[in-house]
Every structure is written in structure tokens, then in C-alpha cells.
Design a protein around this motif. Sequence first.
Motif, PDB file in Angstrom:
ATOM      1  N   ARG A  41      -8.620  29.842 -12.461  1.00 50.24           N
ATOM      2  CA  ARG A  41      -9.105  30.888 -13.282  1.00 50.24           C
ATOM      3  C   ARG A  41      -8.054  31.920 -13.537  1.00 50.24           C
ATOM      4  O   ARG A  41      -8.051  32.554 -14.637  1.00 50.24           O
TER       5      ARG A  41
ATOM      6  N   SER B 242      -7.341  33.163 -17.360  1.00 50.12           N
ATOM      7  CA  SER B 242      -7.253  34.706 -17.594  1.00 50.12           C
ATOM      8  C   SER B 242      -6.010  35.089 -18.398  1.00 50.12           C
ATOM      9  O   SER B 242      -5.910  35.845 -19.377  1.00 50.12           O
TER      10      SER B 242
ATOM     11  N   ASP C  38      -9.583  40.031 -17.005  1.00 51.63           N
ATOM     12  CA  ASP C  38      -9.539  40.017 -15.425  1.00 51.63           C
ATOM     13  C   ASP C  38     -10.696  39.012 -14.760  1.00 51.63           C
ATOM     14  O   ASP C  38     -10.708  38.738 -13.849  1.00 51.63           O
ATOM     15  N   LYS C  39     -11.590  38.757 -15.648  1.00 54.21           N
ATOM     16  CA  LYS C  39     -12.413  37.874 -15.406  1.00 54.21           C
ATOM     17  C   LYS C  39     -13.057  36.554 -16.426  1.00 54.21           C
ATOM     18  O   LYS C  39     -12.882  36.811 -17.584  1.00 54.21           O
ATOM     19  N   THR C  40     -12.919  35.179 -16.053  1.00 53.45           N
ATOM     20  CA  THR C  40     -13.379  34.267 -16.798  1.00 53.45           C
ATOM     21  C   THR C  40     -14.470  33.407 -15.994  1.00 53.45           C
ATOM     22  O   THR C  40     -14.808  33.234 -14.859  1.00 53.45           O
ATOM     23  N   VAL C  41     -15.525  33.006 -16.960  1.00 55.60           N
ATOM     24  CA  VAL C  41     -16.664  32.224 -16.502  1.00 55.60           C
ATOM     25  C   VAL C  41     -16.767  31.306 -17.404  1.00 55.60           C
ATOM     26  O   VAL C  41     -16.461  31.191 -18.632  1.00 55.60           O
TER      27      VAL C  41
END
Length: 187
Positions: free
Chosen positions: A69, A73, A87-90
Motif C-alpha cells: 500500500r 500511495s 496517505d490511504k489506499t483501498v
Amino acid sequence: MNRILRIALASVPVTVLLAGLSACETSKRGFPEMSTPTTDTDEMRRKREVVSKQIAEVAEGKIRYIMPREQLSAAFTRQFGDGTAIDKTVIRKVQETPKDKAVYYLVGMGLRNGMYRAMALPLQTSSDNSLYLPSNSARYIITGVGCTFCFFNFEKNEIVGTTCEENSGGSRCDLRVESNNTFFVRK
């Protein structure tokens, strides 16, 4: 006989000259007389060459990331290229009805100058449930204006708009769609 020999010897240079000229091509077929500037840029070539990279796989209903991840990012931050820090990956599964084929989106979320930013990229699913990001995938980009969090709105498994988390006056989420992506830098 002298006369015939003289005619034959006189025609030899003409025959050699004709044979030599016919052996040489005097036209330049396929080559322009003047050079024309090339309009084929690197960007145009890149758009034609679709490159796919495996991001994750779906196993027993769960998503298992193949790429770390942190690497995703960093690629999102590079793709934004405007100071947005992701700062966040999904990976989000979207399926309007159980009959519909599931569609997966790689989503990166972060901030730029204190404003919410997000980007979603549709993934391709292979027969073995691997999830790939092709370079010809569109980019769905959200910019929050006075909104601390924005949601993508879906219709028939496609992104069609956005919604602001809080509905205070003047808050909105702007959606922009770009064709193609340069998510993975070529070496």
C-alpha cells in the motif's frame, strides 16, 4: 564486315549504358522529397501502448494486495503531481445488484493544502480473479471545497458523481474525469 563490326562496337557502349541505367532505380518510392516533422509524441505513443500491472487478487471474497500500500500511495501522489499527499489506499468493490458483475476501483485518499482529495481508477478482473490496473484506465478525481470527506456516487457500477459528507452551506466535492493514467512510471 568492317561495317558490321563497327556498328556492333559502336552499339556496345549504348547497350552498356542502357543496361546500367535500367539496373539503377531513379525514383524514391516511399520516401518524401522533403522531411516532414513527426507529430507522434511520447504521450501519443504511451496512450496507444496499454500496460497493465497486477495490483491485487480476490480470494474467498477477500482482497489480497500484491503491491504494498505504501507503493500505491506513492504512485497516487506522483499521479496527482500537484502537491497532494495520499496517505490511504483501498480497493473498493462496487456491485449494484447481486446479478451484476462486480467492478473494483483502486482509490487513493489524502489532502492538498488542507482540502480533501481522492482519485479512483477502475481495475480489470482476470479469469483467475487477479486485479490489474491498465494504463488506459480513466482517472476519477475529487477535490473537496469546504468538505472534510467526499464520497463517489455510483450508478450501474460506474462513477457518476460525488457527495459531500456534511451538507453545510457552500461545501461541495468537485469531480473531474481524465482519460488514461501514468500510475506506473516506465523504466
